[in-house]
Design an enzyme around this catalytic site. Structure first.
Site, mmCIF file in Angstrom:
data_model
loop_
_atom_site.group_PDB
_atom_site.id
_atom_site.type_symbol
_atom_site.label_atom_id
_atom_site.label_comp_id
_atom_site.label_asym_id
_atom_site.label_seq_id
_atom_site.Cartn_x
_atom_site.Cartn_y
_atom_site.Cartn_z
ATOM 1 N N LYS A 87 -7.643 22.508 8.621
ATOM 2 C CA LYS A 87 -7.883 23.153 9.911
ATOM 3 C C LYS A 87 -7.871 24.666 9.732
ATOM 4 C CE LYS A 87 -7.343 22.473 14.715
ATOM 5 N NZ LYS A 87 -6.678 21.851 15.822
ATOM 6 N N GLU A 135 -5.240 -2.607 4.420
ATOM 7 C CA GLU A 135 -4.986 -3.226 5.729
ATOM 8 C C GLU A 135 -6.229 -3.902 6.305
ATOM 9 O OE1 GLU A 135 -3.956 -0.330 4.684
ATOM 10 O OE2 GLU A 135 -2.050 0.279 5.584
ATOM 11 N N THR A 173 0.847 -1.174 0.000
ATOM 12 C CA THR A 173 0.000 0.000 0.000
ATOM 13 C C THR A 173 0.890 1.233 0.000
ATOM 14 O OG1 THR A 173 -1.703 1.192 1.210
ATOM 15 C CG2 THR A 173 -0.248 -0.188 2.532
ATOM 16 N N TRP A 211 -12.303 22.255 12.067
ATOM 17 C CA TRP A 211 -11.963 21.320 11.000
ATOM 18 C C TRP A 211 -12.958 21.450 9.844
ATOM 19 C CZ3 TRP A 211 -7.385 19.195 11.305
ATOM 20 C CH2 TRP A 211 -6.807 18.959 12.563
HETATM 21 P P1 ADP Z 1 -4.112 4.027 -0.796
HETATM 22 O O1 ADP Z 1 -5.294 4.755 -1.395
HETATM 23 O O2 ADP Z 1 -3.425 4.779 0.311
HETATM 24 O O3 ADP Z 1 -3.221 3.419 -1.791
HETATM 25 P P2 ADP Z 1 -6.001 2.032 0.036
HETATM 26 O O4 ADP Z 1 -6.385 1.629 -1.310
HETATM 27 O O5 ADP Z 1 -5.837 1.007 1.073
HETATM 28 O O6 ADP Z 1 -4.660 2.758 -0.005
HETATM 29 O O7 ADP Z 1 -6.981 3.178 0.482
HETATM 30 C C1 ADP Z 1 -7.622 3.212 1.707
HETATM 31 C C2 ADP Z 1 -8.171 4.577 1.980
HETATM 32 O O8 ADP Z 1 -9.090 4.997 0.958
HETATM 33 C C3 ADP Z 1 -8.988 4.652 3.242
HETATM 34 O O9 ADP Z 1 -8.157 4.764 4.375
HETATM 35 C C4 ADP Z 1 -9.838 5.888 3.001
HETATM 36 O O10 ADP Z 1 -9.134 7.072 3.303
HETATM 37 C C5 ADP Z 1 -10.082 5.830 1.518
HETATM 38 N N1 ADP Z 1 -11.407 5.264 1.270
HETATM 39 C C6 ADP Z 1 -11.705 3.994 0.951
HETATM 40 N N2 ADP Z 1 -13.027 3.840 0.768
HETATM 41 C C7 ADP Z 1 -13.594 5.051 1.002
HETATM 42 C C8 ADP Z 1 -14.940 5.547 0.994
HETATM 43 N N3 ADP Z 1 -15.957 4.764 0.682
HETATM 44 N N4 ADP Z 1 -15.121 6.848 1.305
HETATM 45 C C9 ADP Z 1 -14.105 7.650 1.624
HETATM 46 N N5 ADP Z 1 -12.814 7.243 1.642
HETATM 47 C C10 ADP Z 1 -12.562 5.969 1.334
#
Ligand code: ADP
Length: 534
Positions: free
Chosen positions: A437, A329, A184, A442
């Site tokens: 912020k 994760e 990731t 926020w």
């Molecule tokens: P990365 O995008 O860092 O490569 P991931 O694919 O594991 O890694 O992404 C996970 C992240 O994507 C989550 O921690 C969250 O921030 C975002 N995410 C996933 N699904 C949603 C959703 N339905 N709405 C908002 N954010 C989301």
């Protein structure tokens, strides 16, 4: 007193044995990289994955060894998934959209011994092959007649390789052994590997197959638009085997026209992917005056879908929308928003607004929010804090690292900021690093984006915080216009003030031709911050 039940381990080989026996004739349809549509079955996937496991064993691959893939969603990639994990090795999916230097880092870090590569990505691998220190053999996912002229070490055509191989008996493994590996993109430093076990993968497969999640079954046909190189296509290759679901694999053609053609020709009931893909699909359906006839349900996740997209899918195209949240994760499914029959009777706007929330955790995941001092916050829909997860398919640390990434009481900090209401429904307001912020308050970038994307003149939008002397940070809206000429800044702010407080309104609105997209189909806010911080 112990129960008197068998203790058969939960293994990935068990999934393919089940599908290959009980759902033997259920189809696996793939658009191949070579071009034609290929038709196979769960029975054939089982037979061929065993032959592949035998070829891997003959090549000296042992339990725990890493075997990498760089491939599209196809039947061959599916066979590699089952062969590698089934024999006890670790199936490491590489994301071809990563920068080559990142790919090199990841392959070397994982010490991948074999690399399965689709024809499309052979040039990409050739360009860095001299830096891939651990790879002993490259297997090109094609047949002899399409085999490219390549100098890759030990290069062999996949079909030729398994043709010469015999049958294989799956070993009895420890269900806690590593089975699949996905890196990731870390927010800081190098990418980190999430190592799924057999147990976590099987439990996740059973959890996501449930009616309120993917609603899989032996009469369903599913097209995973989400790539097999992104969090194991959200577990669909495994869950579909458990449920006997037919899979339709889009191969390299991920454009809206090709996906729509496949959805129609194969009468697909269900598909899943990130919002940006569906955004492109509905635009194509509108322009072409079409809609895939059998498609009755979609699950969007990976990023927040704007309300306008939800409304289009449900009300314009009559497709049930489901919203999932998760991360690599969490295997990845952590929560899903599926409406109850009562909520289905709500007026369209109210319903779609509710559907922007990320929903409730399925059995197998527990979620909570905590404040800056780690104190657990109430589930009242108002309190906002960092979201933490726990459960048998949530990571406790990263591959090749001894560090436990959990809080003292055993929860995984997700880096997302959320509220949870009295009915356990989660609403993600942001990622910790994307929150803005302003003057001690926020501002949720997701809220502002969602409102902006409701404006008829805006196609897609992203909001970032830019440094501000007086307020610390102020929101900047960066948008791709839908109308020509684009709406003026005042028109946009006027529109946003219908749903946002004055202090939440962006200080400025910038129109651009396109937003930078990352390897998993999400807007890269880091790039936007680099570009527009000033
Ligand atoms: P990365 O995008 O860092 O490569 P991931 O694919 O594991 O890694 O992404 C996970 C992240 O994507 C989550 O921690 C969250 O921030 C975002 N995410 C996933 N699904 C949603 C959703 N339905 N709405 C908002 N954010 C989301």
């Amino acid at each position: 007193m112990r129960g008197r039940m068998m203790e058969d381990p939960l293994l990935i080989s068990g999934l393919i044995e089940h599908a290959g026996t009980v759902h033997r004739d259920r189809e696996i349809v793939s658009r191949t990289v070579e071009g034609p549509i290929h038709r196979s079955t769960w029975g054939e996937v089982r037979t061929r994955s065993k032959r592949l496991a035998s070829a891997l064993a003959d090549a000296g691959i042992e339990r725990g060894d890493r075997v990498a893939t760089l491939g599209w969603n196809t039947h061959r990639h599916l066979e590699v998934y089952y062969a590698v994990s089934g024999m006890g090795a670790i199936c490491h999916t590489l994301n071809p959209r990563l920068h080559p230097t990142e790919l090199v880092y990841i392959v070397n870090h994982a010490a991948d011994r074999v690399l399965f590569v689709d024809l499309t990505f052979v040039p990409l691998v050739e360009a860095v092959a001299d830096q891939l220190t651990s790879v002993e053999r490259y297997v090109v996912l094609t047949d002899a007649s399409h085999m490219p002229d390549t100098a890759l070490r030990g290069a062999v055509a996949y079909e030729e390789w398994i043709d010469g191989a015999g049958d294989f008996t799956w070993p009895e493994l420890d269900e806690r052994d590593g089975a699949a590996l996905c890196y990731t993109s870390g927010t800081t430093g190098h990418p980190k590997g999430v190592l799924y076990s057999h147990r976590s993968t099987v439990l996740h497969a059973l959890g996501v197959a449930l009616p309120d999640v993917f609603n899989l079954g032996a009469s369903v046909s599913c097209l995973p638009i989400v790539p097999m190189f992104h969090a194991c296509a959200w577990g669909l290759p495994y869950a579909s085997a458990a449920a006997g679901t037919s899979l339709v694999m889009p191969g390299p053609k991920m454009d809206p026209e090709s996906i729509t053609e496949l959805l129609g020709a194969e009468r697909v009931d269900f598909c899943a992917g990130v919002p940006s893909v569906f955004h492109a699909l509905i635009q194509y359906w509108r322009a072409a005056g079409t809609r895939p006839e059998a498609l009755s349900m979609v699950l969007l996740g990976g990023a927040a879908p704007p309300q306008s997209l939800i409304e289009a899918l449900e009300d314009e195209f009559g497709i049930e929308f489901r919203h999932g949240w998760g991360m690599t994760e969490t295997s990845p499914l952590g929560s899903v928003n599926t409406l109850t029959p009562h909520q289905r009777t709500w007026p369209a706007k109210k319903r779609a607004e509710f559907q922007t929330k990320q929903g409730r955790p399925p059995y197998g995941v527990e979620l909570r929010i905590v404040d800056g001092d780690g104190r657990v916050l109430p589930r009242d829909g108002d309190a906002i804090g960092e979201l933490q997860a726990r459960g048998p398919w949530v990571a406790d640390g990263y591959f090749l690292s001894d560090e436990r990434k959990l809080t003292e009481d055993g929860w995984f900090p997700t880096g997302d900021v959320a509220s949870i209401d009295g009915e356990s429904c989660v609403q993600i307001t942001d990622r910790t690093k994307d929150l803005i912020k302003s003057g001690g308050e926020w501002i949720s970038s997701i809220d502002v984006e969602n409102s902006a994307m409701g404006h008829p003149g805006i196609d897609v939008a992203a909001v970032i915080g830019v440094p501000d002397e007086k307020w610390g940070e102020r929101p900047l809206l960066i948008a791709v216009p839908r109308s020509d000429p684009p709406p003026t800044k005042d028109e946009v702010l006027d529109y946003l003030s219908n749903s946002l407080a004055k202090w939440q309104l962006p200080d400025d609105v910038l129109f651009v031709d396109a937003l930078p997209m990352g390897a998993t189909g999400k807007v890269q806010k880091t790039k936007l911050r680099e570009r527009y911080a000033q």
